[in-house]
Scaffold this motif. Sequence first.
Motif, PDB file in Angstrom:
ATOM      1  N   LEU B  79     112.494  34.725 126.873  1.00 25.08           N
ATOM      2  CA  LEU B  79     111.390  35.537 127.384  1.00 25.08           C
ATOM      3  C   LEU B  79     110.652  36.227 126.246  1.00 25.08           C
ATOM      4  CD1 LEU B  79     113.202  37.566 130.203  1.00 25.08           C
ATOM      5  CD2 LEU B  79     112.008  35.399 130.454  1.00 25.08           C
ATOM      6  N   ARG B  80     109.437  36.678 126.569  1.00 25.86           N
ATOM      7  CA  ARG B  80     108.800  37.655 125.703  1.00 25.86           C
ATOM      8  C   ARG B  80     108.928  38.987 126.421  1.00 25.86           C
ATOM      9  NH1 ARG B  80     106.393  36.527 121.600  1.00 25.86           N
ATOM     10  NH2 ARG B  80     105.880  34.413 122.243  1.00 25.86           N
ATOM     11  N   TRP B  81     109.847  39.830 125.988  1.00 28.23           N
ATOM     12  CA  TRP B  81     110.196  41.022 126.745  1.00 28.23           C
ATOM     13  C   TRP B  81     110.273  42.213 125.805  1.00 28.23           C
ATOM     14  CZ3 TRP B  81     115.292  43.584 127.458  1.00 28.23           C
ATOM     15  CH2 TRP B  81     115.227  44.591 128.441  1.00 28.23           C
ATOM     16  N   ASN B  82     109.615  43.313 126.198  1.00 24.33           N
ATOM     17  CA  ASN B  82     109.542  44.459 125.299  1.00 24.33           C
ATOM     18  C   ASN B  82     110.564  45.541 125.603  1.00 24.33           C
ATOM     19  OD1 ASN B  82     108.611  45.546 127.621  1.00 24.33           O
ATOM     20  ND2 ASN B  82     106.521  45.932 126.904  1.00 24.33           N
ATOM     21  N   ALA B 347     110.581  46.315 119.479  1.00 27.39           N
ATOM     22  CA  ALA B 347     110.518  46.076 120.924  1.00 27.39           C
ATOM     23  C   ALA B 347     110.277  44.610 121.256  1.00 27.39           C
ATOM     24  CB  ALA B 347     109.446  46.946 121.576  1.00 27.39           C
ATOM     25  N   ASP B 348     110.815  43.713 120.444  1.00 25.07           N
ATOM     26  CA  ASP B 348     110.718  42.290 120.744  1.00 25.07           C
ATOM     27  C   ASP B 348     112.129  41.782 121.017  1.00 25.07           C
ATOM     28  OD1 ASP B 348     110.074  39.692 121.046  1.00 25.07           O
ATOM     29  OD2 ASP B 348     109.037  39.471 119.129  1.00 25.07           O
ATOM     30  N   PHE B 349     112.598  42.077 122.231  1.00 28.78           N
ATOM     31  CA  PHE B 349     113.998  41.789 122.520  1.00 28.78           C
ATOM     32  C   PHE B 349     114.260  40.300 122.649  1.00 28.78           C
ATOM     33  CE2 PHE B 349     113.917  46.250 123.367  1.00 28.78           C
ATOM     34  CZ  PHE B 349     115.192  46.670 123.055  1.00 28.78           C
ATOM     35  N   GLY B 350     113.257  39.536 123.069  1.00 25.73           N
ATOM     36  CA  GLY B 350     113.446  38.096 123.162  1.00 25.73           C
ATOM     37  C   GLY B 350     113.757  37.514 121.786  1.00 25.73           C
ATOM     38  N   GLN B 351     112.965  37.928 120.803  1.00 25.68           N
ATOM     39  CA  GLN B 351     113.184  37.481 119.424  1.00 25.68           C
ATOM     40  C   GLN B 351     114.568  37.911 118.915  1.00 25.68           C
ATOM     41  OE1 GLN B 351     110.166  36.457 116.692  1.00 25.68           O
ATOM     42  NE2 GLN B 351     112.010  35.269 117.063  1.00 25.68           N
TER      43      GLN B 351
END
Lengths: 317, 385
Positions: B79-82, B347-351
Amino acid sequence: MSATGTAVPERTGSDRAGRGSRKRAPRGQGRPVLPRFPVPARVLGYALVAGMGLLYLLPFALQLVTGFKTDPDAASHPLSLLPATPTTAAYQRLFGLSQAADGVPFLRWLGNSALVAVLVTAGRVLFDSMAGYALARLRFPGRGLLFGFVLAIMAVPGVALLIPKFLVLNTFGIFDTYTAMILPLLVDAAGIFIMKQFFESVPREVEEAARVDGAGVFRIFWSVVLPMARPALITLTILSFQGSWNEFTHFLVATQSGQYETLTTGLARFVSGGLGGGTQYPLKLAAALLSTLPVAALFFCFQRYFVNGANAGAVKE
Amino acid sequence: MSLRTMRAPRARRTPRATGRPGAPDSASGGPGTPATARATRAGRRGEGAWGWLFVSPMVLVLGLFLVLPILMALWVSLLRWNGQSNPFSGQADFVGLDNYRALLTEDGLDRTLFATALRNNAYYVLLTVPLQTVLALGLALVVNQKVLRGRGALRTAFFFPSVTSSIAVSTVFLFLFQGSGAVNSLLSWIGVKGPNWFADPRGVLSLILGGLGIVDPEHPSGVLADHSFMGLPWFEWLSGPSVAMCTIILLSVWTTSGTFMLIFLAALQDIPRELEEAAALEGADRRQLLRYVTLPALRPVLFLVLTLGLISTWQVFDQVYVMGQGAPGNTTLTPAFLSYSAGFDNADFGQGAAIAFILLALILCLTAFQRWALRERGARTRRNR
């Protein structure tokens, strides 16, 4: 001593070593196989070894001394083992005795660390030994699979779980609570492994005798087997306390507000510049020293069990 | 002084138990007489329920806080999730393997950073593992000298740093290695001007090569500048660990050598004395004894220590957090720290989760290799016995 060249070393060498190690080496292990080193080599060897020892002790000595220095003194004479003007200012600040209590709530850190360490240790000792006993002795469907699961869990590195752990705590709505700090640490796979290994060494006859006397599974575990497990339980207690006292990464991702900071997370934030208060090395080093003390005290009293713990890694296989 | 001592009673009192201590008891290992057999059978009823009751805390905690997070993170890494919304409600963008692609194949800042972190950690592993192993072996050999006085105290001194908190010890090292700190004062006694350790991003290897006049670290040119791998030019890959990273390496070697010393020490004390005596009778001197008797006997343990080191050095995090947080110039950045900062700072939890998974895969491969090799070895020695 002067006669201990390479020619006739046997007697003096064996006497000396024999006396020193009689207590712990029952099989004549104490006697050296080879003749002693010649005197010059021995002197050189002792000097080298003493130097190595110093290398391991000096940092702690400097830490202790610097805690009693003033900031300028610590900055200008980092290597001196005597404070120019000894002061307990750093310790007064840590314990909240002086006015300048800015951002180093040391007593709160200490309280949090103690609370978490005590609860986690109690939980681990109980749950790890229960699981270890079941995996070693009780027969139930899925036991082999569960043990495989424990071995697999032991291989999972903690630092790869930083974000995963945050995710799960956040989803359960317990992020930034004591529950989040304590609950996930209550069981650890390595402890289960140690206890399982131990319970397998307890002779089955003991349990069978109790069983013939009509004792149930829990009673056998609690009143018969567990008391026999004292050495393993002490090892587990010490390792759990040390582990939870020194734990850092889990608290880092399980909490964010200052009120939950422990000695590790608080000190890390303070030292890595979060408070921006200049260098303040006496204060930092005093805090680090105090946070080391409980584990150090345990270590000097129960070194044997720490050694057991270190070698538990060697039998993991 | 290991768990072996704890297992001793079994071997003495119940010679009939033949199973390997590490293996689960075989189901057939029941008692011999009919009376006890009957009692056992009666007692065994309900054991299944008790068994599951006993392991339930373990299953719950490990399942909820180790297995479940891994599965959830696997999902989030797609995901792209912040970190704000609920990642399981479908509000976050599903991007498939984009996070992994950005790290491994696509040109860009993400990949360059990840490659830098991999390079830093690779140099960290390359230096820490051999150094700590050799040091630990040396210390164990010294402390194992029967004629050495005060070896108990020495063992304590060498082992002590390993049991202290990594944060506290890192604090001490920060103090020792400051620009005008204790280490540089010591160096100035012998006329060496020490570097400004934590602020020095220059790679050690390029410093050495530059000093020899082979390359110019300021203006790299030719093949090394023209080619790159994963977005990082060759000369960056070959720069070696930065001066700042070297302090972390020194710290790790200093703290972990004690633990490994104990593992070596236990193995040294397990070497049969007859073996050494026989060699001594044959006229072997110290060096020959070490080379032909001691070291071969230590080979399995050496492998264990090397692989344990390999596994743990890929996880370096605490020291990086305290001593550099990636600075200077990203030269103390490691994959573990990058994963943390991608999530919590950017805040880039997906990464972050994707980095964590690549790291997890790497470490699990190393562990699998270690367990496989040790199992082979164990099986062979058992057969020979």
